[in-house]
Design an enzyme around this catalytic site. Structure first.
Site, PDB file in Angstrom:
ATOM      1  N   GLN A  30       2.092  -0.896   3.468  1.00  0.00           N
ATOM      2  CA  GLN A  30       1.998  -2.073   2.596  1.00  0.00           C
ATOM      3  C   GLN A  30       2.844  -3.248   3.116  1.00  0.00           C
ATOM      4  O   GLN A  30       2.502  -4.404   2.893  1.00  0.00           O
ATOM      5  CB  GLN A  30       2.452  -1.688   1.174  1.00  0.00           C
ATOM      6  CG  GLN A  30       2.228  -2.773   0.134  1.00  0.00           C
ATOM      7  CD  GLN A  30       2.811  -2.429  -1.231  1.00  0.00           C
ATOM      8  OE1 GLN A  30       3.593  -1.480  -1.364  1.00  0.00           O
ATOM      9  NE2 GLN A  30       2.446  -3.190  -2.248  1.00  0.00           N
ATOM     10  N   TYR A 159      10.251  12.525  -2.370  1.00  0.00           N
ATOM     11  CA  TYR A 159      10.431  11.131  -1.931  1.00  0.00           C
ATOM     12  C   TYR A 159      11.835  10.644  -2.312  1.00  0.00           C
ATOM     13  O   TYR A 159      12.580  10.129  -1.466  1.00  0.00           O
ATOM     14  CB  TYR A 159       9.356  10.281  -2.611  1.00  0.00           C
ATOM     15  CG  TYR A 159       9.421   8.791  -2.385  1.00  0.00           C
ATOM     16  CD1 TYR A 159       9.337   8.252  -1.111  1.00  0.00           C
ATOM     17  CD2 TYR A 159       9.523   7.919  -3.472  1.00  0.00           C
ATOM     18  CE1 TYR A 159       9.356   6.871  -0.917  1.00  0.00           C
ATOM     19  CE2 TYR A 159       9.531   6.544  -3.286  1.00  0.00           C
ATOM     20  CZ  TYR A 159       9.454   6.023  -2.010  1.00  0.00           C
ATOM     21  OH  TYR A 159       9.463   4.658  -1.836  1.00  0.00           O
TER      22      TYR A 159
HETATM   23  C1  AKB Z   1       6.259   4.442  -5.278  1.00  0.00           C
HETATM   24  O1  AKB Z   1       5.715   4.192  -6.364  1.00  0.00           O
HETATM   25  O2  AKB Z   1       6.374   5.588  -4.827  1.00  0.00           O
HETATM   26  C2  AKB Z   1       6.849   3.294  -4.507  1.00  0.00           C
HETATM   27  C3  AKB Z   1       8.281   3.091  -4.869  1.00  0.00           C
HETATM   28  C4  AKB Z   1       8.639   2.521  -6.173  1.00  0.00           C
HETATM   29  O3  AKB Z   1       9.134   3.407  -4.107  1.00  0.00           O
HETATM   30  N1  AKB Z   1       6.105   2.103  -4.738  1.00  0.00           N
END
Ligand code: AKB
Length: 332
Positions: A30, A159
């Site tokens: 992105q 994440y």
């Molecule tokens: C996600 O939604 O995983 C990303 C972020 C907020 O890091 N856009």
């Protein structure tokens, strides 16, 4: 290990004369192409190299250097850095929150092993290293309204875990060896040209496209789910300004940056000021709703504002007008 040259007490931002040479990993996500465009305006077209493992569209080739680079291939990455006399590395390769939960092993590999490669290479080659973090680096036990820079961080996604690990590793290497590590925690980023991929905040991009095409958006979050968000041009500008900030101004190495916070219902209401017939239905999906419920609803970015002058240009009203205008322009 050799001490980083950026560890010296330099007080001025690097100028084009200092020969900034940037490599951006994960450049076809992105954020990479837009950041490269902004950096090329300041440092010259050929001094900003985009990289990814995918073949880019023709306009990316036309606008400046692009190379293949896999962050898991340490030797090849080293070759690229050395041969191109790279001085700044922007590390955008990562799997986002929702897609990471669907493929934990791959997310661990890219987000943690890939990051280790980049950290080692940055240290070895005295690079200024930018790694983005996120609102996703916080979890259900963090203060949510607002989330300060320093607080409990116990995210529940791979994440988030990988991003906290990145923040800590970068700061550790900064304190121990002088690595010039710089990290911003991004909110959900809203862009019209480049789609996000696999995040929890992606609805806030899709809703604009749906509003202009079918007039109907089905939202995977509840209408009252408030999250921090930012227009992509603010995100790019924050990144460039932060990379240029003199080291002596940085009291932290990881900063929150904020612009606005909204819920799906609030952004829909703002869009309806331009497109009154927009219909939004809600069909929350458990994975993304649970993730969103564990993230901050607002970011406290006082430190970024004080230390290096961060100030966003876009609020909700400006964001909505700009998104609708630029998606419309592309469709005509
Ligand atoms: C996600 O939604 O995983 C990303 C972020 C907020 O890091 N856009």
């Amino acid at each position: 290990r050799e001490m980083s040259r950026w560890n010296s007490q330099d007080t001025s931002p690097p100028s084009p004369q200092e020969n900034v040479r940037v490599l951006i990993t994960g450049g076809l996500g992105q954020l990479g192409v837009g950041l490269a465009q902004m950096l090329r305006k300041q440092y010259g077209r050929d001094n900003v190299i985009l990289s990814d493992i995918k073949k880019p569209p023709p306009h990316v080739y036309a606008n400046g250097p692009f190379v293949y680079a896999d962050v898991l291939d340490y030797k090849h990455l080293r070759e690229l850095i050395v041969n191109n006399r790279v001085t700044w590395l922007v590390h955008y390769s990562a799997l986002l929150s929702a897609v990471g939960e669907a493929n934990v092993a791959l997310a661990r590999k890219i987000n943690i092993t890939g990051l280790h490669n980049v950290l080692d290479l940055a240290l070895e080659n005295c690079l200024r290293l930018f790694v983005p973090s996120t609102i996703g680096a916080f979890g259900p036990s963090s203060p949510r309204d607002p989330a300060p820079d320093l607080c409990v961080q116990r995210p529940r996604t791979i994440y988030g875990v990988s991003k906290v690990h990145g923040e800590l590793m970068g700061e550790y290497l900064h304190h121990k060896y002088g690595l010039d590590f710089r990290c911003l925690r991004y909110p959900g980023v809203i862009s019209s040209n480049t789609p996000p991929g696999g995040g929890t905040t992606d609805y806030a991009v899709q809703i604009f496209h749906d509003a202009l095409s079918t007039g109907h958006h089905e939202c995977y979050l509840r209408p009252d789910t408030r999250l921090p968000m930012m227009h992509i041009s603010d995100c790019h500008r924050a990144t460039v300004e932060f990379m240029q900030a003199p080291e002596c101004q940085l009291s932290l190495r990881t900063y929150n940056i904020a612009a606005m916070s909204f819920t799906p219902e609030e952004v829909a209401q703002e869009i309806r000021k331009h497109l009154p017939h927009l219909k939004v239905t809600y069909n929350p999906d458990t994975v993304r709703q649970t993730i969103a419920d564990s993230w901050p609803v607002r970011f406290d970015d006082t430190n970024a504002r004080r230390d290096w002058g961060w100030a966003p240009a876009f609020g909700l009203e400006e964001l909505v007008s700009d998104m609708l205008r630029s998606i419309r322009d592309k469709r005509t």
